[in-house]
Design an enzyme around this catalytic site. Structure first.
Site, PDB file in Angstrom:
ATOM      1  N   HIS A  20       0.863  -1.251  -0.007  1.00 18.82           N
ATOM      2  CA  HIS A  20       0.232  -0.124  -0.043  1.00 18.82           C
ATOM      3  C   HIS A  20       0.764   1.207   0.042  1.00 18.82           C
ATOM      4  O   HIS A  20       1.526   1.596   1.136  1.00 18.82           O
ATOM      5  CB  HIS A  20      -0.920   0.025   1.290  1.00 18.82           C
ATOM      6  CG  HIS A  20      -1.822   1.174   1.349  1.00 18.82           C
ATOM      7  ND1 HIS A  20      -3.121   0.842   1.826  1.00 18.82           N
ATOM      8  CD2 HIS A  20      -1.894   2.250   0.523  1.00 18.82           C
ATOM      9  CE1 HIS A  20      -3.652   2.224   1.809  1.00 18.82           C
ATOM     10  NE2 HIS A  20      -3.209   3.060   1.233  1.00 18.82           N
ATOM     11  N   HIS A  22       1.486   4.810  -2.370  1.00 23.48           N
ATOM     12  CA  HIS A  22       0.918   5.723  -3.782  1.00 23.48           C
ATOM     13  C   HIS A  22       2.313   6.316  -3.995  1.00 23.48           C
ATOM     14  O   HIS A  22       2.994   7.179  -3.121  1.00 23.48           O
ATOM     15  CB  HIS A  22       0.107   6.645  -3.154  1.00 23.48           C
ATOM     16  CG  HIS A  22      -1.226   6.185  -2.583  1.00 23.48           C
ATOM     17  ND1 HIS A  22      -2.390   6.018  -3.450  1.00 23.48           N
ATOM     18  CD2 HIS A  22      -1.428   5.862  -1.398  1.00 23.48           C
ATOM     19  CE1 HIS A  22      -3.360   5.514  -2.821  1.00 23.48           C
ATOM     20  NE2 HIS A  22      -2.806   5.394  -1.390  1.00 23.48           N
ATOM     21  N   HIS A 200      -9.497   1.013  -1.586  1.00 24.69           N
ATOM     22  CA  HIS A 200      -9.477   1.719  -0.245  1.00 24.69           C
ATOM     23  C   HIS A 200     -10.922   1.510   0.453  1.00 24.69           C
ATOM     24  O   HIS A 200     -11.872   1.679  -0.460  1.00 24.69           O
ATOM     25  CB  HIS A 200      -8.991   3.079  -0.415  1.00 24.69           C
ATOM     26  CG  HIS A 200      -7.659   3.190  -0.338  1.00 24.69           C
ATOM     27  ND1 HIS A 200      -7.061   2.890  -1.703  1.00 24.69           N
ATOM     28  CD2 HIS A 200      -6.742   4.188   0.078  1.00 24.69           C
ATOM     29  CE1 HIS A 200      -5.887   3.379  -1.532  1.00 24.69           C
ATOM     30  NE2 HIS A 200      -5.524   4.076  -0.488  1.00 24.69           N
ATOM     31  N   GLU A 203     -11.316   3.498   5.544  1.00 23.35           N
ATOM     32  CA  GLU A 203     -10.227   4.569   6.298  1.00 23.35           C
ATOM     33  C   GLU A 203     -10.864   5.382   7.008  1.00 23.35           C
ATOM     34  O   GLU A 203     -10.920   5.522   8.108  1.00 23.35           O
ATOM     35  CB  GLU A 203      -9.585   5.161   4.953  1.00 23.35           C
ATOM     36  CG  GLU A 203      -8.200   6.058   5.722  1.00 23.35           C
ATOM     37  CD  GLU A 203      -7.372   6.530   4.295  1.00 23.35           C
ATOM     38  OE1 GLU A 203      -8.354   6.778   3.195  1.00 23.35           O
ATOM     39  OE2 GLU A 203      -6.396   7.232   4.576  1.00 23.35           O
ATOM     40  N   ASP A 281       1.784   4.228   2.758  1.00 22.67           N
ATOM     41  CA  ASP A 281       0.783   4.978   2.016  1.00 22.67           C
ATOM     42  C   ASP A 281       1.293   5.963   1.446  1.00 22.67           C
ATOM     43  O   ASP A 281       1.528   6.004   0.143  1.00 22.67           O
ATOM     44  CB  ASP A 281      -0.461   5.261   3.221  1.00 22.67           C
ATOM     45  CG  ASP A 281      -1.663   5.661   2.535  1.00 22.67           C
ATOM     46  OD1 ASP A 281      -1.930   5.482   1.461  1.00 22.67           O
ATOM     47  OD2 ASP A 281      -2.481   6.108   3.658  1.00 22.67           O
ATOM     48  N   ASP A 282       1.606   7.230   2.206  1.00 20.48           N
ATOM     49  CA  ASP A 282       2.260   8.160   1.398  1.00 20.48           C
ATOM     50  C   ASP A 282       3.364   8.670   2.289  1.00 20.48           C
ATOM     51  O   ASP A 282       3.182  10.000   3.007  1.00 20.48           O
ATOM     52  CB  ASP A 282       1.391   9.419   1.167  1.00 20.48           C
ATOM     53  CG  ASP A 282      -0.144   9.116   0.317  1.00 20.48           C
ATOM     54  OD1 ASP A 282       0.003   8.928  -0.645  1.00 20.48           O
ATOM     55  OD2 ASP A 282      -1.095   8.683   1.052  1.00 20.48           O
TER      56      ASP A 282
END
Ligand code: ADE
Ligand code: ZN
Length: 342
Positions: A20, A22, A200, A203, A281-282
């Site tokens: 996961h 991005h 997703h 969340e 994630d980011d």
């Protein structure tokens, strides 16, 4: 007796997959400014420090506003190559040996960047990364759920010539107010075309959003899924069916899904037998790449060596690799932990 320092070392060095991630979320402020200058794109921030100071979020949308704005510096094949190559260097230092990164084609095609430029920059960095760092990969493109489903369908069409390098489809961006129902047709078509499917869910959305995402979109994995923990029947289903959840602990705290990491349900997920994985994630925005996510969970949730081994195994078992490649990665995990015990 394992000391905390040794657990930290294990978390950093153990072989792991990241599922996961991005790629646009790995854009560090330094690279953003470099690309802005190279491409003649104005940023409303006057310095790297000022941009970094803007990384103080109230919720998912406040993050997405900065994330999409900064992504505007990405223009050329070379930009996507450098973005991906920089991530792979960091991932390799964190023990990542397999990655299934996301990219958001619509964020770029809406600005006139060619779909093929984006894909070819990313894929050529992934190929070079495989040769240089030994990192295997499967690429996933995400549809933006706050954009019309017709745009997602057009994006799927644009991806058809790249089926050999795009393994799957996902669904990201603002979850609340953009339920899975609108994307049933595009997911059905994507699965018919042979793409793996993830999305997703849960969340900022609810356990019911997770359930409907599973039932309506036919996904093999849920991204985040933390709010599934509010529904005992769903928890039981996820554990029984071994549905992987790609959990992102530091992201959830940065976007204030939980006020502190100590409240995060990862520990409870593992105790319930859910196939949870740990991911970043980011990471350029959330204060840590994947190993830092593991280390923070050791500190705040008391993860043990056995938990780390389970999470490392889960990360490969939940991947889209074929059985033989999964087995090879899992053998590396076992060899790593056996060497730790020797
Ligand atoms: N796009 C990038 N990061 C995301 C996240 N955490 N949730 C939804 N969409 C995203
Ligand atoms: Zn995400």
């Amino acid at each position: 007796m394992t000391t905390p320092a040794t657990l930290m070392e294990i978390a950093t060095r153990m072989p792991k997959a990241e599922l996961h991630l991005h790629l646009e979320g790995t854009l560090e402020p330094e690279l953003a400014f470099e690309l802005a200058a190279r491409n003649g794109v104005g940023l409303r921030f006057s310095s790297v420090e000022e941009l970094r100071r803007a990384y103080d979020f109230d919720d998912l949308q406040s993050f997405l506003d900065v994330y999409y704005e900064t992504a505007e510096v990405l223009r050329t094949r070379q930009d996507f190559y450098e973005l991906t190559a920089a991530y792979l260097r960091r991932a390799s230092a964190d023990g990542v040996t397999h990655v299934e990164p996301f990219f958001d084609p619509q964020t770029h095609t809406a600005r006139g960047v060619e779909f093929g430029e984006v894909v070819s920059g990313i894929v050529s960095a992934l190929r070079d990364g495989a040769a240089e760092h030994g990192i295997t990969w499967r690429l996933i493109m995400c549809f933006l759920r706050d954009q019309p489903a017709a745009d997602a369908m057009a994006t799927l069409q644009a991806a058809l010539p790249y089926r050999d390098v795009i393994a799957g489809v996902g669904l990201d961006s603002a979850e609340v107010g953009n339920p899975p129902e609108a994307f049933v047709e595009v997911y059905t078509r994507a699965r018919e075309e042979g793409f793996a499917a993830v999305a997703h869910a849960g969340e900022e959305g609810t356990a019911d959003d997770v359930r409907r995402t599973l039932d309506l979109l036919g996904v093999a994995r849920i991204e985040h899924g933390v709010h599934a923990m509010d529904d005992p029947a769903l928890v039981e289903r996820l554990a029984r069916d071994r549905v992987p959840l790609t959990v992102c602990p530091l992201s959830n705290v940065k976007l204030r899904v939980y006020e502190t990491l100590a409240e995060h349900p990862l520990r409870r997920m593992l105790d319930a037998g859910i196939m949870a994985t740990v991911n970043s994630d980011d990471p350029a925005y959330f204060g840590g790449y994947v190993a830092e996510n593991y280390r923070a969970c050791i500190r705040e949730l008391g993860l043990s060596r056995d938990d780390l081994r389970t999470l490392a195994r889960n990360s490969f078992e939940a991947s889209f690799l074929p059985a033989a490649e999964k087995a090879a990665h899992l053998a590396h995990v076992e060899a790593f932990f056996s060497a730790m015990e020797a």
